[in-house]
Scaffold this motif. Sequence first.
Motif, mmCIF file in Angstrom:
data_model
loop_
_atom_site.group_PDB
_atom_site.id
_atom_site.type_symbol
_atom_site.label_atom_id
_atom_site.label_comp_id
_atom_site.label_asym_id
_atom_site.label_seq_id
_atom_site.Cartn_x
_atom_site.Cartn_y
_atom_site.Cartn_z
ATOM 1 N N GLU A 1 34.282 37.753 39.204
ATOM 2 C CA GLU A 1 33.254 38.200 38.252
ATOM 3 C C GLU A 1 32.295 39.214 38.871
ATOM 4 O OE1 GLU A 1 31.654 34.473 36.993
ATOM 5 O OE2 GLU A 1 33.254 34.131 35.507
ATOM 6 N N LYS B 1 33.294 41.710 40.506
ATOM 7 C CA LYS B 1 34.007 42.992 40.354
ATOM 8 C C LYS B 1 34.056 43.818 41.637
ATOM 9 C CE LYS B 1 33.530 43.506 35.495
ATOM 10 N NZ LYS B 1 33.055 42.924 34.548
ATOM 11 N N SER C 1 41.077 39.716 35.938
ATOM 12 C CA SER C 1 40.152 40.380 36.871
ATOM 13 C C SER C 1 40.892 41.438 37.680
ATOM 14 C CB SER C 1 39.516 39.353 37.818
ATOM 15 O OG SER C 1 40.428 38.990 38.843
#
Length: 309
Positions: free
Chosen positions: A162, A164, A189
Amino acid sequence: MKKEFPGGVWPVMLTPFTDENEVDYESMGRLVDWYIENGAAGLFADCQSSEMFFLSLEERAEIAEFVKDRAGERVPVVASGHVSDSIEEQARELNRIAKTGVDALILLTNRMAREKEDDVIWLENLKQLMSMIPEEIPLGFYECPYPYKRIISPELLKWCAESKRFFFIKDTSCNLENIKQKLEAIQGSTIKLFNANSSTLFETLQMGASGFSGVMANFHTDLYVWLCKNYKTDSKKSRILADFLTISSLIERQVYPVNAKYCQQKIGNFQSMFTRTKNTELLNDTGKLEVDQLMRLTEFMRDFLKITG
C-alpha cells in the motif's frame, strides 16, 4: 530506475574471486552474460550468494555498478548491500549502492529488527529507513537467512504494498500457506513475489508467483526459465522438471557456494573456486563427482525438454 520488473528467473549472483582474494571482474562478466544467454529475466547482485557480508562497501558498490553496466539494457539489475546494524549506517550503504544506477534496492528483512524484536519495532525501523532513501528509488525485500531468517508477515507485506514503494520480494519461507497469504496481500499491487525454494516453486507459480530467485539458478538457469514459461501449457513435463529440480536442489546442502563456483569453473566462466565464506577444500573429490553428475543430468533434462543453447 525501472518501476516494473519482469516475471521469470532472477539468479542470485555469485561473486567470483581470484586465488589472491580479489574480485575477478573478467569472470563476473562471463557470468552475467551466461545468466542472460540462459534466459534470466533480471539479476540480483550483492546478495548472500554474492558473499555480501564479506565484501567491503566499496566492493559492493563496484560489483553493483559493474553488473549494471555489463547487463546494459538487456535485463534489469537489483542489488542489496546493506549489512550494518544501525538504520543510519544501512541508509548510508543503500544510498551508496543506489548511486551505481541499479534498478532497485533490495532490503534484507532481518536488518529491520533484532531476532527477538517484534513486528512493531520492525515496521518503525522500516519507516525510518524509507525516509532516508529518496522516494523515486524502487525498493524490494529479501528474506535473507543470515544472520537469522525473518519471514515478513502477509500483514506487513500488505502495508508495504500500500506504500507503493515496493516492487519485488524474494521469498524464502519455503511454506505454501505463507506464500499463498502473501500473494493475496499483494494482489493488485506493484509487488512481484519470486520464490527462492525449488520444492514449492511449481505450486507457487500456479498460485500466481512471478518466478524464481534462488541459488540453483547458478547451476542451471535455463531449466528454471523453461518451468516458469511452460508450467501452464505443458503440465506433464513441468511436473517432471519440477521434481527433478527439487531433488537436484539437495546439492545446496553440500558446500555452497564452493560447489556452484566449481560448476561455473567447469562451464568455463570462473577461473577459481575461491570463496570468502568457506574453504574450497571442503568440496572434496566425492563432492565434485556429485556436481559432475548433476551437470550430466542437467544435459539429459535439456534434451528431454528440447532446450537448445
